[in-house]
Design an enzyme around this catalytic site. Structure first.
Site, short mmCIF file in Angstrom:
data_model
loop_
_atom_site.label_atom_id
_atom_site.label_comp_id
_atom_site.label_asym_id
_atom_site.label_seq_id
_atom_site.Cartn_x
_atom_site.Cartn_y
_atom_site.Cartn_z
N CYS A 132 0.87 -1.18 0.00
CA CYS A 132 0.00 0.00 0.00
C CYS A 132 0.90 1.22 0.00
CB CYS A 132 -0.96 -0.02 1.18
SG CYS A 132 -0.18 -0.19 2.79
N HIS B 99 -3.70 -9.92 31.41
CA HIS B 99 -4.45 -10.25 30.19
C HIS B 99 -4.08 -11.68 29.76
CE1 HIS B 99 -5.90 -10.13 26.04
NE2 HIS B 99 -6.56 -9.02 26.35
#
Length: 633
Positions: A26, A551
């Site tokens: 990109c 987490h």
């Protein structure tokens, strides 16, 4: 030669050319799909001169290198012979999840077409400006010539997307162009007679004929269907004639089926999707715009922003305008404002040079150098930029501004906001909203955007600064706070966690553990201040004031609580060693998720330093894991 040397280094560090399944690029990044991600050396690539950073997202291994990405891409294609061996047509690894496959698919189809689409969009904006200034008039020869140049990429979009879509799906891309060409052929357009739909017949079967110029989704579905037919025909045909007969049979079947079924059905569904997006937006355009503007650069970081591109283009096809792209103007220019503040504040010549080039790139719509080179490493400027974007996004949403041709944001894109009837309030809302976001981000970043522990990066911690600080402040004393491990396993650096948010220490410093026992224990005496509904993450505050996020695993929120069991609830007071959550390590791994557990000190800024004890060693729950160094007067 520098680009070629960089290309050779990147090939080696992604595991060699045999490890590359596909490659596209990109504006600033190379997007690899690799056969085995474990063979790629991401940490070494991040240190490579010429590489800004590495992001693993959407099933892609993304190497961010900046504005010269097209040159490096070309060298890699030549060095690996990907174009000759047709390797770029290979399907993504089946281990990729649905969302990862979708992002890979969208980016692979649309990225090659963006250059010509953005160019056409900018020219349309220039034409609108010329009309407003009464320099050209609709219907005049000059207008007709200019409009033909600008509108061609959009009118013939099915041909452009047909090429890249069939190439991605593994078929002959030139047949994809023929598929798209059939949809916009003058015979078809003539039968419509300028109407939005018309009744016609195909082999005596009545069909509803609709316009396909500028359409997005029908050609992509048709390309996929054709590619499936081509592959299957090629399997059963003799090598001597399958090269010609397989495409012939595929296109004879696909084109009529597209006119009769695929086109009308997909167009109907895309209109419903467009109407649904508009409906949600209109429920509260201000809040919706603030959310999108604030999250846009976060989506860019993870490379998932491509998921919005087809919907923006579809809005323009269906309604001849789109409300999503204008919301992104403040998001882009807020990050430019933040990096401009760093340029003005820095005393380090190298940082000034990087910041100034990032400002220039950002003005022309490429924000990755600013984000990865400066704003994310410093953390606060990135967050300030996102929050500032929400202010401008709210202004754009209040006036419900629209853009009239697709574009990625740059200084030139403002022209595409001008309607043929002349400049209006919606245009000024985007300009004003972008300036507000730019200004707020610049000022707030300049005043508050540089953390104390990052001042040396900008050359601000000079000997004079230190002497003045010592003269004006009493010698501080230091208090060491120790935090124990909440689980048993192997300690690894937080920077090795396979998630950019944790690895980049965006939420704070800390460590990570690969658990061998599926239990999370209270690391110290304290309180459970939050327990996520999915039970995969725990917010904990110790009695000494350390705020900890535990987490469990990476992306395990997608399990929606499966394989986790909570033994406490939010608000529970606990003692060190109390069982908080238990989880099934094997089941989580079998579901395709990592169990590596980041342990983050979320109030890192309250401490002079956060250090890990016994890095790269096995640890037992209850053993000391972190030391927090807090200065006290």
């Amino acid at each position: 030669m520098k680009n070629k040397e960089l290309a050779e280094s990147i090939i080696n560090k992604v595991g060699g050319k045999d490890n590359i399944t596909s490659l596209v690029h990109c504006a600033t990044r190379l997007r690899f799909v690799l056969k085995d991600d474990s063979k790629a050396d991401a940490e070494s690539l991040k240190k490579q001169k010429g590489v800004i950073t590495v992001v693993k997202s959407g099933g892609q291994f993304q190497v961010v290198i900046g504005n010269h990405v097209a040159d490096v891409f070309s060298d890699i294609m030549q060095l690996t012979n990907l174009n000759e061996n047709n390797t770029t047509n290979a399907a993504p690894d089946k281990k990729m999840g649905f969302f990862s496959k979708l992002i890979d698919l969208v980016s692979s189809i649309f990225i090659p077409a963006l250059v010509v689409l953005v160019a056409g969009g900018i020219l349309k904006g220039i034409i609108s400006l010329l009309q407003v200034k009464n320099i050209v008039y609709e219907g005049s020869p000059t207008y007709n010539f200019l409009f033909a140049i600008a509108d061609a990429p959009f009118y013939y979009l099915p041909i452009i997307l047909g090429f890249s879509a069939v190439k991605k799906f593994g078929g002959n891309p030139y047949v994809g162009m023929a598929l798209g060409g059939a949809l916009v052929h003058p015979n078809i357009v003539g039968m419509l007679g300028g109407a939005f739909e018309a009744q016609s017949s195909l082999f005596g079967i009545s069909i509803k004929l609709i316009p396909y110029a500028s359409s997005v989704f029908p050609i992509i579905i048709a390309s996929w269907f054709y590619s499936v037919l081509e592959r299957n025909f090629s399997k059963i045909m003799h090598d001597s004639f399958k090269k010609f007969i397989a495409p012939l049979l595929g296109i004879i079947i696909t084109v009529p089926l597209t006119f009769a079924v695929i086109g009308p059905v997909v167009a109907f569904l895309s209109n419903i999707v467009a109407a649904g997006i508009i409906y949600v937006y209109q429920l509260n355009s201000v809040i919706a715009s603030m959310i999108l503007a604030g999250l846009w650069q976060v989506m860019v970081v993870f490379g998932i922003h491509w998921g919005l591109v087809p919907f923006a283009m579809n809005n323009i096809n269906v309604y001849q305008e789109d409300f999503m792209v204008p919301i992104l103007f403040p998001a882009v220019f807020a990050q430019v404002g933040a990096v401009l503040a760093i340029m003005l504040r820095s005393k380090d010549l190298q940082m000034q040079g990087l910041a100034s080039s990032s400002v220039l790139s950002g003005i022309f719509g490429v924000t990755e150098p600013a984000i990865y080179g400066i704003n994310l490493p410093l953390k606060r400027p990135f967050v300030i930029g996102c929050i500032s974007a929400m202010i401008g996004g709210g202004i754009v949403g209040y006036y419900q501004s629209v853009i009239y041709s697709f574009s990625f944001i740059s200084i030139f894109s403002f022209l595409q906001l001008i309607p043929p009837t002349g400049i209006d309030d919606k245009f000024y809302a985007v300009v004003f909203g972008s300036l507000i976001s730019f200004g707020v981000a610049t000022v707030v970043t300049y005043l508050f955007g540089i953390p104390k522990d990052k001042r040396s990066m900008l050359g601000l911690d000079t000997d004079k600064d230190v002497e003045q600080e010592r003269a004006s402040n009493a010698q501080p004393t230091e208090k060491i706070i120790r935090v124990s491990s909440p689980m048993t396993g192997k300690v690894i650096p937080l920077t090795q966690v396979n998630d950019p948010t944790f690895a980049g220490e965006l939420m704070g410093k800390g460590s990570a553990i690969i658990p061998t026992i599926g239990q999370v224990l209270a690391p110290e005496d304290g309180e459970v201040v939050s327990l996520f509904r999915t039970k995969h993450a725990i917010g904990f505050v110790t009695d000494t004031g350390a705020e900890i996020l535990i987490h469990i695993g990476i992306d395990t929120v997608k399990l929606d609580g499966q394989h986790f069991e909570a033994h406490i609830e939010s608000g529970s007071k606990v003692k060190k060693g109390d069982l908080l959550v238990s989880f099934d390590i094997d089941a989580i791994k079998q579901a395709g998720f990592e169990v590596t557990t980041p342990i983050i000190i979320t109030n890192t800024d309250d401490y002079k330093d956060v250090k890990t004890i016994f890095m790269q060693n096995d640890i037992q729950a209850g053993n000391e894991l972190l030391t927090l160094n807090k200065s006290e007067d």
